[in-house]
Motif scaffolding. Structure first.
Motif, short mmCIF file in Angstrom:
data_model
loop_
_atom_site.label_atom_id
_atom_site.label_comp_id
_atom_site.label_asym_id
_atom_site.label_seq_id
_atom_site.Cartn_x
_atom_site.Cartn_y
_atom_site.Cartn_z
N ILE A 201 47.16 49.77 39.72
CA ILE A 201 46.52 48.44 40.01
C ILE A 201 47.73 47.74 40.01
O ILE A 201 48.43 46.89 40.31
CB ILE A 201 46.06 47.64 38.93
CG1 ILE A 201 44.23 47.61 39.98
CG2 ILE A 201 46.18 46.26 39.03
CD1 ILE A 201 43.50 47.60 38.46
N GLU A 202 49.04 48.26 39.04
CA GLU A 202 50.16 47.42 39.21
C GLU A 202 51.43 47.47 40.02
O GLU A 202 51.70 47.64 40.27
CB GLU A 202 50.88 48.58 37.91
CG GLU A 202 50.56 48.20 36.02
CD GLU A 202 51.17 48.69 35.57
OE1 GLU A 202 51.84 49.37 35.42
OE2 GLU A 202 50.78 48.23 33.96
N LEU A 204 50.07 47.57 43.40
CA LEU A 204 49.79 47.12 44.05
C LEU A 204 50.78 46.09 44.25
O LEU A 204 51.27 45.80 43.24
CB LEU A 204 48.65 46.56 44.24
CG LEU A 204 47.47 47.46 43.72
CD1 LEU A 204 46.22 46.68 43.28
CD2 LEU A 204 47.08 48.33 45.27
N GLU A 208 47.91 41.72 47.17
CA GLU A 208 46.80 42.85 46.84
C GLU A 208 46.42 42.69 45.75
O GLU A 208 45.30 42.64 45.71
CB GLU A 208 47.67 44.35 46.71
CG GLU A 208 47.46 44.93 48.93
CD GLU A 208 48.57 45.47 48.62
OE1 GLU A 208 49.06 46.17 50.30
OE2 GLU A 208 48.80 46.65 47.53
N ARG A 209 47.03 42.82 44.25
CA ARG A 209 46.87 42.16 43.45
C ARG A 209 45.64 40.94 42.98
O ARG A 209 44.23 41.36 42.25
CB ARG A 209 48.67 42.20 42.10
CG ARG A 209 48.57 43.57 42.13
CD ARG A 209 49.14 43.12 40.49
NE ARG A 209 50.40 42.58 40.56
CZ ARG A 209 51.55 43.29 40.87
NH1 ARG A 209 51.24 44.34 41.15
NH2 ARG A 209 52.00 41.78 41.20
N THR A 210 46.11 39.76 43.73
CA THR A 210 45.46 38.53 43.23
C THR A 210 44.53 39.04 44.40
O THR A 210 43.30 38.51 43.51
CB THR A 210 46.08 37.59 44.23
OG1 THR A 210 47.44 37.78 43.88
CG2 THR A 210 45.86 36.03 44.58
N SER A 213 41.76 41.20 41.88
CA SER A 213 41.34 39.63 41.17
C SER A 213 40.57 39.00 41.14
O SER A 213 39.36 38.84 40.51
CB SER A 213 42.72 39.08 40.25
OG SER A 213 42.61 38.81 39.35
N ALA A 243 44.50 47.39 49.24
CA ALA A 243 44.34 47.55 47.91
C ALA A 243 43.47 49.05 47.32
O ALA A 243 43.69 49.65 46.52
CB ALA A 243 44.21 46.69 47.43
#
Length: 261
Positions: A201-202, A204, A208-210, A213, A243
């Protein structure tokens, strides 16, 4: 249907009558009470699926998952049934889609190639692979790459929502710790898996993380995320696909490392 105004004790009594007395009327009450959950999960999963996939089929498979959840749920453990049932419903829908061969083999092959590309390049550079690097690795144009993302979207929409264990609500995404688990080998594996997913995840991109989430933690649909981020639904679908491909590559790498130990 179970009256929403009933106390928790009354609701607990319905579960007791079904589980301990085998009261079929109590089971029927539970099914009717939680049927809206099937419609909710089906509606969310319908986003991004091919138009030939019938919503009625999703609901039908989801209903079977709900019944299965009611039959297997241990109400005395104090767990949240809605969470447990949601994963069982999703799992039943996914099984139904797989049996219907809803994703062509060609699309699965493309998804595997892209996943492998992310795994190789991110291991090589120790950072997130760019679209240009993926295109070079696959020897395709950026236009073809974007098209592939659209095609594999349906193959990635549910990939992190499958339970890790058959009778638990934990998934590869949530990786919730079961305090009652007594298997130390599993706990070690789960810890490694959680760390691998966190590292993935880090890596991304911010967008993509948004998307991950909002979709998996805030429970928004892809169309709702598109409104929040002021992007088109197709763009959100592409970000989600990238992602998930990155995260799957990270989890596959972790699995291979564990098997080698």
């Amino acid at each position: 249907m179970i009256d929403q105004s009933r106390s928790r004790l009354s609701h607990h009594d319905v579960w007791r009558r079904w589980k301990e007395d085998g009261d079929s009327d109590a089971k029927k009450q539970l099914i009717e009470h939680y049927l809206p959950l099937v419609d909710y999960v089906s509606s969310r999963m319908a986003v991004g699926l091919p138009k030939n996939v019938s919503k009625d089929d999703l609901v039908s498979n989801g209903s079977m998952g709900l019944i299965d959840a009611i039959e297997k749920f241990d109400y005395q453990r104090g767990l949240q049934f809605e969470t447990y049932a949601s994963w069982r419903i999703r799992g039943s829908i996914i099984d139904g889609l797989r049996q219907g061969d809803w994703v062509p083999r060609s699309v699965r092959d493309k998804a595997k190639k892209m996943e492998d590309a992310y795994a190789v390049l991110e291991q090589r550079h120790l950072r997130s692979a760019t679209d240009e690097e993926i295109c070079d690795y696959l020897n395709i144009s950026n236009k073809d790459f974007q098209q592939m993302l659209q095609e594999v979207a349906v193959a990635t929409i549910c990939s992190l929502e499958e339970p890790i264990r058959e009778e638990e609500s934990e998934t590869r995404l949530s990786l919730l710790v079961d305090e009652k688990a007594l298997n130390p080998e599993f706990k070690v594996h789960e810890t490694y898996l959680k760390d691998s997913l966190a590292q993935g995840i880090e890596k991304l991109t911010a967008k993509e993380r948004t998307v991950v989430s909002l979709f998996y933690y805030e429970d928004l649909s892809l169309s709702e995320i598109a409104e929040v981020m002021s992007l088109s639904p197709s763009r959100i679908s592409q970000l989600h696909s990238k992602a998930i491909l990155r995260l799957r590559a990270a989890l596959t790498k972790q699995k291979d490392q564990l098997l080698q130990k």
